[in-house]
Design a protein around this motif. Structure first.
Motif, short mmCIF file in Angstrom:
data_model
loop_
_atom_site.label_atom_id
_atom_site.label_comp_id
_atom_site.label_asym_id
_atom_site.label_seq_id
_atom_site.Cartn_x
_atom_site.Cartn_y
_atom_site.Cartn_z
N LEU A 235 52.38 43.63 -58.06
CA LEU A 235 53.65 43.55 -57.35
C LEU A 235 54.82 43.58 -58.33
O LEU A 235 55.87 44.20 -58.05
N VAL A 238 55.34 47.21 -59.24
CA VAL A 238 56.07 47.93 -58.19
C VAL A 238 57.54 47.53 -58.20
O VAL A 238 58.43 48.36 -57.97
N ALA A 239 57.82 46.24 -58.47
CA ALA A 239 59.20 45.77 -58.51
C ALA A 239 59.99 46.46 -59.62
O ALA A 239 61.16 46.81 -59.44
N SER A 273 57.43 49.27 -48.14
CA SER A 273 56.68 49.58 -49.36
C SER A 273 56.04 48.33 -49.93
O SER A 273 54.86 48.34 -50.32
N VAL A 274 56.78 47.23 -49.96
CA VAL A 274 56.24 45.98 -50.48
C VAL A 274 55.13 45.45 -49.57
O VAL A 274 54.07 45.01 -50.04
#
Length: 404
Positions: A235, A238-239, A273-274
């Protein structure tokens, strides 16, 4: 401190320190910066010159004397093909074309050049086409009508909401780029992070470290800690991509401009998306844990995991079909199918709107799949995690699940 949290912290730190994880996290924005820089360099070197190209023509039909200036291209009339050829050989003109006496009935134009080409450039073709069309219509229709005939369509599509107001999120190829790229990155992030979990379990089984771990923590705590720790690292990856995306878009719009300026990143897209990364990773993580528990080695586990990653990659293989037919029943099925849902949803969001019922069904099926497979994985963990040297068959695993 809670044992599960200790495992979460350890797995997170161990994952973010991996060389492959660091490279994968940084390579995406670095490649984007490199592409923007290359575009600036190439556009600066290959900047079109303001010099006007000159081409000749021979009018054997008669009546083609006006509109000889077509943008950066100027038409020069010659009486005979021999005169035009002589000018071409001397370098006075770049090329020439002949309008034969039977042009009206055949539409054939003969073009002559010294260069070996597959076809005339689009600029030359457009200039000759507009020159012929303008002269054919001269005196018959107004000049404004001639200009509109030459360029009859400048289509601008505007999306409206159900109330008739202009929608804040418009479509177009520009708005498809980010979802398409994000879909690819999401698939890679899910695959890599779940593989980290699989590799870690395989290595711990091979060096018997798993025995020491299970003497201190339960199978549930070990599985939960690993899934949450590695998932938090994914995560974070992705962030980093999500935070760098607006910065890169601003840089690209100032350098490239054009349709880049039309790209939007709506908040709903970021949220989805998250959500789909978390659910998609959780699903593949628990599957990886199950495979890692029953596999005799990490290499064997990776081979088995490859079977489950195929549905996640199918949308990337057929992205062009999703662009053309986003609402086809096949893609609706893959939107709800849990193994492909994370990537299909992200790509479809860039093409068209997804009905709310499909998103609800997709997220609901993903959540139920994660819960169901997590329950089975915990039981498999307890039974097979300490098994070495031999992978149990599917029948044996099913019997153990029924009786265990």
């Amino acid at each position: 401190m809670n044992k599960t949290l200790l495992i979460v912290r350890h797995e997170f730190r161990h994952t973010v320190k991996r060389r492959g994880f660091i490279v994968m996290t940084l390579i995406v924005p670095l490649i984007a910066l490199l592409l923007i820089g290359v575009f600036q360099l190439v556009s600066g070197i290959a900047r079109p010159t303001v010099e006007i190209a000159t081409i000749g023509y021979v009018d054997e039909l008669g009546g083609f004397q006006q509109y000889t200036s077509q943008g950066n291209i100027t038409m020069v009339r010659f009486d005979t093909p021999n005169d035009a050829t002589e000018a071409l050989v001397k370098g006075d003109i770049k090329e020439y074309f002949v309008i034969p006496s039977d042009y009206i009935s055949t539409g054939v134009i003969h073009r002559y050049t010294l260069e070996k080409q597959l076809a005339a450039s689009p600029a030359i073709t457009a200039a000759i086409n507009n020159f012929l069309l303008s002269n054919l219509l001269a005196g018959k229709v107004p000049a404004a009508t001639i200009a509109r005939i030459e360029a009859p369509l400048n289509l601008v599509s505007i999306r409206l909401t159900e109330t008739g107001a202009v929608a804040p999120e418009q479509g177009g190829y520009g708005n498809f780029i980010i979802p398409a790229v994000f879909g690819i990155l999401l698939a890679l992030a899910i695959i890599f992070t779940s593989m980290y979990l699989l590799q870690g379990l395989g290595q711990e089984k091979e060096n018997r470290l798993i025995e020491i771990l299970l003497s201190s923590v339960s199978a549930r705590q070990l599985l939960t800690g690993k899934v949450l720790g590695i998932g938090a690292a994914g995560l974070a990856q992705v962030a980093v991509w999500a935070i760098s995306a607006p910065l890169l878009l601003n840089l690209a719009s100032s350098s490239i401009g054009g349709f880049i300026n039309t790209i939007q990143l709506p908040a709903s897209f970021i949220v989805l998306s998250v959500v789909y990364f978390i659910l998609g990773y959780s699903l593949f993580a628990v599957i990886s844990a199950s495979i890692g528990a029953v596999s005799s080695s990490s290499q064997e586990g990776q081979q088995l995991m490859g079977i489950f990653t195929i549905p996640l990659l199918i949308p990337l293989w057929f992205m062009s079909l999703i662009m053309l037919f986003p609402d086809n029943p096949i893609w609706v099925f893959f939107t709800i199918f849990p193994l492909s849902a994370p990537v299909v949803v992200i790509i479809r969001l860039g093409v068209s709107g997804i009905p709310a019922w499909q998103l609800v069904a997709s997220i609901g099926v993903l959540v139920l799949s994660v819960i169901g497979i997590l329950f089975l994985t915990i039981r498999i963990f307890r039974i097979y995690l300490l098994m070495y040297g031999k992978r149990p068959g599917i029948g044996e695993v099913m019997r153990s699940l029924r009786t265990g």
